[in-house]
Each structure stands twice: as structure tokens, then as C-alpha cells.
Enzyme design. Sequence first.
Site, PDB file in Angstrom:
ATOM      1  N   ASP A 118       9.372  -7.331  -2.568  1.00 52.77           N
ATOM      2  CA  ASP A 118      10.783  -8.302  -2.848  1.00 52.77           C
ATOM      3  C   ASP A 118      10.791  -9.594  -1.355  1.00 52.77           C
ATOM      4  OD1 ASP A 118      10.126  -6.940  -0.037  1.00 52.77           O
ATOM      5  OD2 ASP A 118      12.597  -6.030  -0.082  1.00 52.77           O
ATOM      6  N   SER A 119       9.538  -9.603  -1.079  1.00 50.37           N
ATOM      7  CA  SER A 119       9.487 -10.934  -0.257  1.00 50.37           C
ATOM      8  C   SER A 119       9.949 -12.260  -1.008  1.00 50.37           C
ATOM      9  CB  SER A 119       8.133 -11.160   0.593  1.00 50.37           C
ATOM     10  OG  SER A 119       6.898 -10.789  -0.520  1.00 50.37           O
ATOM     11  N   ASP A 140       7.823  -3.246  -4.979  1.00 48.20           N
ATOM     12  CA  ASP A 140       8.629  -2.832  -4.255  1.00 48.20           C
ATOM     13  C   ASP A 140      10.596  -2.511  -4.126  1.00 48.20           C
ATOM     14  OD1 ASP A 140       7.675  -3.542  -1.598  1.00 48.20           O
ATOM     15  OD2 ASP A 140       8.308  -5.158  -1.183  1.00 48.20           O
ATOM     16  N   GLU A 199      11.461   1.264   2.375  1.00 46.28           N
ATOM     17  CA  GLU A 199      11.035   1.117   3.252  1.00 46.28           C
ATOM     18  C   GLU A 199      11.921   2.205   3.732  1.00 46.28           C
ATOM     19  OE1 GLU A 199      13.134  -2.286   4.182  1.00 46.28           O
ATOM     20  OE2 GLU A 199      10.997  -3.518   3.018  1.00 46.28           O
ATOM     21  N   GLU A 257       3.946  -2.718   9.284  1.00 50.82           N
ATOM     22  CA  GLU A 257       4.181  -4.223   9.710  1.00 50.82           C
ATOM     23  C   GLU A 257       4.868  -4.111  10.988  1.00 50.82           C
ATOM     24  OE1 GLU A 257       6.772  -5.723   6.505  1.00 50.82           O
ATOM     25  OE2 GLU A 257       7.022  -7.665   7.754  1.00 50.82           O
TER      26      GLU A 257
HETATM   27  O1  KIV Z   1       7.947  -7.995   0.161  1.00 45.20           O
HETATM   28  C1  KIV Z   1       6.531  -7.680   0.427  1.00 45.20           C
HETATM   29  O2  KIV Z   1       6.005  -9.129   0.722  1.00 45.20           O
HETATM   30  C2  KIV Z   1       6.026  -7.152   1.778  1.00 45.20           C
HETATM   31  C3  KIV Z   1       4.568  -7.219   2.661  1.00 45.20           C
HETATM   32  C4  KIV Z   1       4.228  -8.209   3.292  1.00 45.20           C
HETATM   33  C5  KIV Z   1       4.395  -5.926   2.808  1.00 45.20           C
HETATM   34  O3  KIV Z   1       6.408  -5.528   1.250  1.00 45.20           O
HETATM   35 NA    NA Z   2       9.002  -5.412   0.444  1.00 44.46          NA
END
Ligand code: KIV
Ligand code: NA
Length: 264
Positions: free
Chosen positions: A45-46, A84, A115, A182
Amino acid sequence: TRRLTLADLAKMKASGEKIAMLTCYDASFARCCDAAGVDSLLIGDSLGMVVQGHDSTLPVTTEHMAYHTAAVARGSQRPLIVTDMSFGSYQESPAQALRNAVPLMAAGAQMVKLEGGREMAPTVQFLTARGVPVCGHIGLTPQSVHQLGGYRVQGRDEAAAARVLDDAQAIAAAGASLLVLEAIPAPLAERISATLTIPTIGIGASPACAGQVLVLQDMLDVAPGKKARFVRNFMAGQPSIGAAVAAYVQAVKDGSFPAPEHCY
Ligand code: KIV
Ligand code: NA
């Protein structure tokens, strides 16, 4: 080539072969990462920040996650696909989590990531008992940025470290088959990785984790600006993006990444 499964990743951990994971959001980069030998692609979700330009992951929806998952699945053949669950799509109840995991799995995810620690254990149990494998994510959990008061290292003092370890054990006991750690101190990540049977995937954690993950655009140094301590620029000195990704895979496999300067 057949697609890797969670059983393959468990075997890699058992044999001591490190798992190389990267985030990915589209078909072109998925093809590139696949060709470079990346074992697992995380549709993180980044993408809220990297693709959509938001300053957090909070505005991302299940529909966005499914759209990017389908693109990555179409562009790759071998990597295990992890997606995610977006903010607000699973925290309400186990039933809500399953309802929103379904479109992600239908889009091509082989497992979902969520999460949270012990408070999410019943949800992890609910999903895994119903055919949806789960990757946990503890330590710095970006969807809780406002609760945490910023993107900062977690588990620093003894009490906080004990909570992170307890979260790891609760998520693993609930049936998760992978766990992202993380931004936690390296000794804590090492201890969790030694305690759990399931593979741990580190980002700002420890080389002792069973695998590593980074945001693709971060390790390719696409955007200018200050990066987190745990990011290494793999594009430096490389002739192509494919070569940079292959260098990342090599560095994870041979244990040279992360180095002490990437850890807390
Ligand atoms: O959303 C993301 O990129 C992540 C990773 C960096 C673990 O959750
Ligand atoms: Na994430």
C-alpha cells in the site's frame, strides 16, 4: 517456470537460502523483477505514496490494491505475489477482513498482508482457516503513523521490545505464514527470527531475517530526497534497472544486504 508457493519459501528458510522480496505495482516492473530473480513481489500500500503521490498509505482502497495486483500478476510468472490489505479494510472485524481479501485473491494475490500485532491475531486465524494465507507486519506499521507520531523505529526500550516479540508470537501462533519486521533494532529482529518457525522478512530489521524487502523505487533511487536508513541505492554503478534489481537479489542472497549501516 511455475510460480513459487509458500511451501517453497518455507523450504528456502529451512535450507538457509535468503528470500528476496521487492514491492511492485505494475506489469513492466514485474517482468523486470521476475527476470532478475526476485522471489516475491509485494503489492504494497506504499503505492499510495509511490504511485499516487499521497503523503501516507491511508487513502489507499481495496479497489486500488486489486487493480495493481492484477497488473503485477499478469507481468510475472515465478515470484510469489503478496498484496497489502488497505487501511480500514480489515481492522473492523475478521468478517470484514475476509470480504476485502477476496477481491485481492481474485486479482492474483497468493496471500494478503496486514499490519498489527496481538490485536489482529483473531483476524489472522479467521482468514487462514478459510483459505487466505496471511503475512503479518509488525514494528513500524505505516497505517498507524498518526498513532505512532511519525515514521520512527519501534521496540527501542525493553518494554516496547517485549511487546513486539509478543506481537510476533501471537501473529505466528494465529497461523500467519510470513512476517514482515519493519524498523526495529537488529538484535530484536534477530531474536524474533530465531524464535519463529515461519520466515521473517526484514526492512530496517536484521540480516538474520529469512528474507528482505525494500520499496522498488527507493532502492532504484528514482526520486530525489532523503531516504530511510534501511534503503540502499542499488542503481549506483549499474548499467540498467534489471542489473540493479539483480544486484539486490545477489546482496540479499549472499547476506551482504542489509549491512550494519542499514540497521538500527
Ligand atoms: O507497503 C509496503 O511497501 C510495505 C513494505 C515496505 C513492507 O508494506
Ligand atoms: Na504496506
